[in-house]
Each structure stands twice: as C-alpha cells, then as structure tokens.
Design a protein around this motif. Sequence first.
Motif, PDB file in Angstrom:
ATOM      1  N   ASN A  41      77.127   0.686  51.903  1.00  0.00           N
ATOM      2  CA  ASN A  41      77.608   1.433  51.367  1.00  0.00           C
ATOM      3  C   ASN A  41      77.351   2.796  51.004  1.00  0.00           C
ATOM      4  OD1 ASN A  41      80.281   2.661  51.982  1.00  0.00           O
ATOM      5  ND2 ASN A  41      80.616   3.576  49.976  1.00  0.00           N
ATOM      6  N   SER A  42      76.241   2.907  50.159  1.00  0.00           N
ATOM      7  CA  SER A  42      74.923   4.151  50.568  1.00  0.00           C
ATOM      8  C   SER A  42      74.176   3.867  51.065  1.00  0.00           C
ATOM      9  CB  SER A  42      74.968   3.737  48.617  1.00  0.00           C
ATOM     10  OG  SER A  42      73.641   4.498  48.888  1.00  0.00           O
ATOM     11  N   TYR A  86      76.644  13.226  39.222  1.00  0.00           N
ATOM     12  CA  TYR A  86      77.950  12.996  39.378  1.00  0.00           C
ATOM     13  C   TYR A  86      79.209  13.083  39.822  1.00  0.00           C
ATOM     14  CZ  TYR A  86      80.529   9.380  42.867  1.00  0.00           C
ATOM     15  OH  TYR A  86      81.594   8.674  44.052  1.00  0.00           O
ATOM     16  N   THR A 103      82.286  14.098  50.916  1.00  0.00           N
ATOM     17  CA  THR A 103      81.090  12.805  50.689  1.00  0.00           C
ATOM     18  C   THR A 103      80.118  13.697  49.320  1.00  0.00           C
ATOM     19  OG1 THR A 103      81.743  12.147  53.231  1.00  0.00           O
ATOM     20  CG2 THR A 103      79.492  11.585  51.724  1.00  0.00           C
ATOM     21  N   ARG A 104      80.043  12.705  49.031  1.00  0.00           N
ATOM     22  CA  ARG A 104      78.947  12.999  48.213  1.00  0.00           C
ATOM     23  C   ARG A 104      77.821  12.115  48.619  1.00  0.00           C
ATOM     24  NH1 ARG A 104      83.555  12.935  44.488  1.00  0.00           N
ATOM     25  NH2 ARG A 104      83.335  14.287  43.092  1.00  0.00           N
ATOM     26  N   ARG A 166      76.117   8.670  49.714  1.00  0.00           N
ATOM     27  CA  ARG A 166      77.599   8.047  49.163  1.00  0.00           C
ATOM     28  C   ARG A 166      76.902   6.993  48.374  1.00  0.00           C
ATOM     29  NH1 ARG A 166      79.946   7.772  54.107  1.00  0.00           N
ATOM     30  NH2 ARG A 166      78.577   6.137  55.109  1.00  0.00           N
ATOM     31  N   THR A 169      76.476   5.966  41.176  1.00  0.00           N
ATOM     32  CA  THR A 169      76.856   7.188  40.603  1.00  0.00           C
ATOM     33  C   THR A 169      76.171   6.826  39.124  1.00  0.00           C
ATOM     34  OG1 THR A 169      78.114   5.494  39.039  1.00  0.00           O
ATOM     35  CG2 THR A 169      79.660   6.637  41.442  1.00  0.00           C
TER      36      THR A 169
END
Length: 190
Positions: A41-42, A86, A103-104, A166, A169
């Motif tokens: 995902n990242s 985060y 989105t981060r 993404r 964290t």
Amino acid sequence: LSSSSAASDVYKRQVSTQSTGIDMKKCLYLIFLVLLAGLCNSQKINMYTTSYGWNDNSPPSDQIAYPKSDGWPTIHNVATEGSGTYDDPITFATDKSEIPVGTRVYVYHLRKYFIMEDDCVECDQDWKNNKYHIDMWMGPNHSSPEPALNNCEDKVTRDSAAVYVRPPTDLPVERTPLFNGTHCTAIIFG
C-alpha cells in the motif's frame, strides 16, 4: 504401543482440522497476502518537490481547495504547517488525479508527513506530462517577510526527492517548523 498412540494423535489432529473446515496452508497463505497488501500500500516515488506559503498562494492567503468543512477527507480547513507527524501533518498541494485528496505522504529529506489538501496549477500541468510534483505548505497563516519565505522555499525544493505515498505511521519526524514566520528553520536530511 507408542506408534499406535502417535498415529492416534495424528488422526485426532486431522479430524480436528477437518471438523473446523480450516485448511492451515490456505489460512497462512491468506494471512501472508493480507500482510503483503499492507506493505504494498505504501509506495516510494521520486518527485519534484516545491514549497509555497501565504505570500505565493493563489490568492495570497491560507485558503485551500479541499477544506474539511466542505466534506473533503482532509483534516484542515486552511493551509496548515502542523508539527509534521502522522497525526499532525502539513498541508500539501498537487493534482488530485496524481495523489487523491486526503492522502498522506512522507517527505524523506524533511522527515515530515504531509496531507493532500490543496491544488497546484503547476503540479496539474506537470501531471499532464506524467511528472510527479507536490507543493508543500510552509510558514504561518499570515503574510511573511520577503525574501525570507522565498529563500526558504528554494532551500527545500528538490528536482527528485524520495516521497512515500500512504506511508507507515511510525517513520522518524523532525518537528522543527520549516519556516517560523520570519526566517527559515527547515532542517534538511541527506
């Protein structure tokens, strides 16, 4: 007697597994896929990174294109330089088809998290040419002295910077502000 007892134990385990309907190999494989999906995902992407503040926002202000109050999946209603964690990310702008609103990202050379909450005309143009570009907010929510703000924006600009979309964290964070309102306080890594 011991081989009969061992065979009985194997039979009991097979019956137990069969009665629950669990195939352990399939179960472990599914767990592996779920963990892999989380890791995938990242995504690390090398991007053109620039910065902007009140003075060169369009119009000059702390207005953002995607405020939380309008129902966007963001956390701020105005451009904000949070602490960069985060849970307290800094606003950034880009084309919403490049990186979705809310989105981060984590910018490695600044050791800070950012959240997509604004649009950037230059980023939109770059994305049409398949060039990744994010524009990161810096400074307070009011006008800042020039050329201090522009010089600080130039200091953090990179033609190709590692940006994690993404991200996990728990990456390391430098909490020093990028711009304190009068001068550049950005700390650059690598």
